[in-house]
Enzyme design. Sequence first.
Site, PDB file in Angstrom:
ATOM      1  N   GLY A  86      -3.942 -10.718  -1.028  1.00  9.81           N
ATOM      2  CA  GLY A  86      -4.923 -11.030   0.003  1.00  9.81           C
ATOM      3  C   GLY A  86      -4.294 -11.051   1.401  1.00  9.81           C
ATOM      4  N   SER A 182      -0.756  -5.553  -3.996  1.00 10.22           N
ATOM      5  CA  SER A 182      -1.187  -5.775  -2.616  1.00 10.22           C
ATOM      6  C   SER A 182      -0.293  -6.817  -1.935  1.00 10.22           C
ATOM      7  CB  SER A 182      -2.662  -6.178  -2.602  1.00 10.22           C
ATOM      8  OG  SER A 182      -3.177  -6.110  -1.292  1.00 10.22           O
ATOM      9  N   TYR A 183      -0.868  -7.899  -1.367  1.00 12.91           N
ATOM     10  CA  TYR A 183      -0.031  -8.890  -0.696  1.00 12.91           C
ATOM     11  C   TYR A 183       0.838  -9.668  -1.686  1.00 12.91           C
ATOM     12  CZ  TYR A 183       1.584 -12.049   2.891  1.00 12.91           C
ATOM     13  OH  TYR A 183       2.402 -12.745   3.765  1.00 12.91           O
ATOM     14  N   ASP A 379      -5.085   5.201  -2.514  1.00 14.27           N
ATOM     15  CA  ASP A 379      -5.215   3.991  -1.700  1.00 14.27           C
ATOM     16  C   ASP A 379      -4.725   4.286  -0.287  1.00 14.27           C
ATOM     17  OD1 ASP A 379      -5.304   1.389  -0.702  1.00 14.27           O
ATOM     18  OD2 ASP A 379      -3.370   0.848  -1.585  1.00 14.27           O
ATOM     19  N   HIS A 431      -6.222   1.247  -4.910  1.00 12.87           N
ATOM     20  CA  HIS A 431      -5.443   0.034  -4.664  1.00 12.87           C
ATOM     21  C   HIS A 431      -5.262  -0.783  -5.938  1.00 12.87           C
ATOM     22  CE1 HIS A 431      -3.671  -2.773  -1.826  1.00 12.87           C
ATOM     23  NE2 HIS A 431      -4.441  -3.747  -2.260  1.00 12.87           N
TER      24      HIS A 431
END
Length: 458
Positions: A86, A182-183, A379, A431
Amino acid sequence: MTQTFFFHAFSLFLCLNWVSCSIPTDQQHKDLIFSLPGQPPNVGFSQYSGYVTVAPRAGRALFYWLVEAPLDRAATSPLVLWLNGGPGCSSVAYGASEELGPFRIRSDGETLFLNPHSWNGEANLLFLESPAGVGFSYSNTSSDLHDSGDRRTAEDAYSFLVNWIERFPQYKNRDFYIAGESYAGHYVPELAQILFHRNKGVKNPVINFKGFMVGNAVTDDLHDYVGTFEYWWTHGLISDSTYHKLRIECDLQSSTHPSDMCIKILDDANVEQGNIDPYSIYSRPCNDTSSLRRNLRGHYPWMSRAYDPCTESYSEVYYNRPEVQKALHANVTGIRYPWTTCSNVVANYWTDSPRSMLPIYQELIAAGLRIWIFSGDTDSVVPLTATRYSIDALKLPTVMDWYPWYDNGKVGGWSQVYEGLTFVTVTGAGHEVPLHRPRHALILFRHFLQNKPMPSSS
């Protein structure tokens, strides 16, 4: 309920006759999920969920969901912790419900169906909603929601693991891995570094950490910017003029944060890209007006929208149902806000975010941990070009040159093996690789656990 008691009786039989394991603790019994509303019958594996307090004084407690491997293999399969990023997004919403978990949610928001490519066929999966304020995880200290950051998130995740292992002693000394996307490209190596340091000099560590795997991962601010702009340009998403302006104005070598001019040009780039799904550029975007659009500014201003193929709205209906929360032993304190896939409060008040994870990679590669990085190649938010620039900066010797890997005679992606690190791409995946290419993702996960290169023969 009868079905679940049968499964646990069978588990106890296995425990006493065929394998070495621990008898379930009282708290485990309290965390046992008898059956989720709308769950298919006869699933053949056990599930647990609940809270683990990580900071008693502040009242921070993290919510977990454990999905074990099939009953005949749960006691011998490794344990894998999955983290979504996130920052502020839920591992229950994404990892468990859209990607690698055993169930998917139907559009009615009421019933579940089995995911035939669930990763719990290979390992026991532990999904964690982190940090406090994400999903069902909470803090009794309201200021905690306004000063979350990388450092505390990693320390709380470590505290969670230590306390969770005490509750589930059968997982002591079990091979343990971390994975995420992701994060979580920050969360995973930062937690890995803590585990490595705390295990140093310990002959038989309770948390037997072996390595980690991250996908489409935020890794290094400079390389992420350069690689992302290059991906946009080479895939025809932005004009030549905008690309050149981005390269000039968004220069992180001379600044920690993007300038106002950089933000403006990023807004121009967003207009040029049009109504696409940036998290999967060849997928049809969901135009459901009820779908959520996340605003993740700060270090990563191009992350204008969280991935939303409309399944996000299904999970928000399902996990806000009181009977689902009761079955999950969730929301036991009566959280004042509804469960959401991502927390804007946590995201917008993020306090610390190191510019690069590469120094951690260097340390953990030198320590001999197993490290794999993968990228879905459609992505445009954290694209494979960004990841390749970061890996190149590590200057690792090559063990196996770039080659195509195969599934049923078709190219599934490409891979390169370095000393201490394996990089894998997955063709046609966005992603969330396990969402778009579930079979390929499962093959990737299996090879990671076995530490075998991706199959090079067609």
